[in-house]
Design a protein around this motif. Structure first.
Motif, short mmCIF file in Angstrom:
data_model
loop_
_atom_site.label_atom_id
_atom_site.label_comp_id
_atom_site.label_asym_id
_atom_site.label_seq_id
_atom_site.Cartn_x
_atom_site.Cartn_y
_atom_site.Cartn_z
N ASN A 78 -1.11 -12.87 9.31
CA ASN A 78 -1.96 -12.39 8.23
C ASN A 78 -2.23 -13.57 7.29
OD1 ASN A 78 -2.77 -11.17 5.64
ND2 ASN A 78 -2.34 -9.24 6.67
N GLN B 215 -2.59 -7.34 0.05
CA GLN B 215 -1.96 -7.56 1.34
C GLN B 215 -0.78 -8.54 1.22
OE1 GLN B 215 -2.72 -6.22 4.47
NE2 GLN B 215 -4.07 -4.82 3.36
N SER B 216 0.17 -8.39 2.12
CA SER B 216 1.26 -9.36 2.24
C SER B 216 0.85 -10.40 3.27
CB SER B 216 2.54 -8.66 2.68
OG SER B 216 3.58 -9.60 2.87
N HIS B 217 0.69 -11.65 2.84
CA HIS B 217 0.18 -12.70 3.72
C HIS B 217 1.30 -13.60 4.21
CE1 HIS B 217 -3.81 -11.43 2.64
NE2 HIS B 217 -3.64 -11.73 1.37
N ASP B 218 1.15 -14.09 5.43
CA ASP B 218 2.08 -15.10 5.95
C ASP B 218 1.80 -16.46 5.31
OD1 ASP B 218 3.58 -13.56 8.04
OD2 ASP B 218 1.55 -13.28 8.82
N PRO C 246 2.21 -13.93 -4.79
CA PRO C 246 3.54 -13.45 -4.36
C PRO C 246 4.52 -14.61 -4.25
CG PRO C 246 1.79 -12.50 -3.01
CD PRO C 246 1.15 -13.56 -3.84
N ASN D 239 7.17 -15.15 -2.59
CA ASN D 239 7.73 -15.51 -1.28
C ASN D 239 6.66 -15.94 -0.27
OD1 ASN D 239 6.59 -13.00 -1.11
ND2 ASN D 239 8.13 -12.16 0.29
N THR D 240 5.41 -16.04 -0.70
CA THR D 240 4.32 -16.43 0.19
C THR D 240 3.96 -17.90 0.01
OG1 THR D 240 3.36 -14.20 0.14
CG2 THR D 240 1.92 -16.00 0.82
N TYR E 129 6.48 -20.24 -5.96
CA TYR E 129 6.26 -20.01 -4.53
C TYR E 129 6.24 -21.35 -3.78
CZ TYR E 129 1.70 -20.73 -6.75
OH TYR E 129 0.69 -21.21 -7.53
#
Length: 293
Positions: free
Chosen positions: A2, A65-68, A88, A90-91, A111
């Motif tokens: 993602n 969305q949660s992205h990689d 985010p 952690n992204t 991050y």
């Protein structure tokens, strides 16, 4: 994977078109009109040959969305406003700006921060269409330690759109900075494509002097960096530099983030850099572009 991409200029669109073939790509834009167009039509890149579907969002609505990985593809001049948004924690966030003035800001972020160099040529035609005008490589390095960077780069890499890991972000960005400070202002000032740095002997002489100033300031080998400048000018000979395109379209250029950064780092006068910066500012003024701050 993602993948999120902020900024749908030429580079953001090119990244979305290629990565969107194999990954779930979400793009973030500022205009409702562009969001709707991208949602309905996707992105068409001539080299890909077919529309690529993307999920489009307004940047002001945040990141649903949660992205990689989240890619920031806005210009250096628009970066501060993007950094005001809460990413985010952690992204990993990949920044693709020219220049090096933003590095100190990235070191303060919670991050994982990465930086990248895009060696492709691209030309945005409208909200949904982009031309791939020169093939190259995307190079990525980590500013802050991140154990996942090699794994994610491996997933992004593809034979027709190579993405490579670089161990030293300073080395990578410094080399790109020298190329930019030579090619971008000169092609903008003389209103020529990149190849004229080589074919016009008078322009080449000026370019060589600019390169010497930059290498002296940044403690780099002139011979090595000048060869790199010539190689890129040759491989992108028919392309217009990003600064030239910004000037023609009445946008603020990145001359301060590129040439201005080198001038600030120097302990001695840099007459060529000083002239080019003032000349680009003068052209911007004639175009009605006012610099604030």
């Amino acid at each position: 994977m993602n993948v999120g991409i902020i900024g749908m200029g030429s580079i953001g669109m090119l990244m979305a078109a290629y990565l969107g073939r194999y990954h779930n790509v979400h793009v973030y834009v500022r205009r409702e009109e562009q969001k709707e167009k991208l949602y309905q039509e996707g992105i068409y890149c001539d080299a890909v040959g077919h529309p690529v579907s993307v999920e489009a969002h307004l940047l002001e609505e945040g990141f649903p969305q949660s992205h990689d990985v989240l890619i920031v593809a806005v210009k250096q001049t628009g970066l501060d406003s993007v950094l005001d948004y809460s990413f985010p924690s952690n992204t990993p966030v990949l920044f693709l700006q020219n220049g090096m003035g933003h590095i100190e800001k990235l070191l303060e972020r919670p991050y994982p921060s990465w930086v990248g160099v895009v060696e492709h040529g691209a030309l945005k035609q409208d909200y949904c269409h982009v031309l791939h005008t020169g093939k190259g490589v995307v190079r990525i390095a980590s500013v802050t330690k991140d154990e996942n960077i090699k794994k994610i780069i491996s997933s992004l890499n593809h034979y027709d759109f190579p993405v490579e890991y670089e161990p030293d972000y300073k080395e990578m960005l410094t080399s790109k900075l020298i190329v930019n400070t030579v090619i971008n202002p000169l092609t903008t000032l003389f209103q020529v494509n990149n190849g004229h740095i080589i074919s016009n002997s008078y322009l080449r002489e000026i370019a060589e002097a600019v390169c010497r100033e930059a290498c002296l300031t940044l403690n780099r080998s002139f011979e090595k960096e000048w060869e790199r400048v010539l190689n890129i000018a040759e491989t992108t000979s028919e392309n217009q530099s990003s600064m030239f395109k910004d000037m023609m379209e009445g946008r603020q250029t990145e001359v301060d983030a590129i040439s201005g950064y080198i001038l600030k780092k120097s302990r001695t006068p840099l007459p060529y850099h000083q002239f080019l910066i003032r000349a680009i500012h003068a052209l911007q003024w004639e175009k009605g572009v006012r610099i604030h701050g």
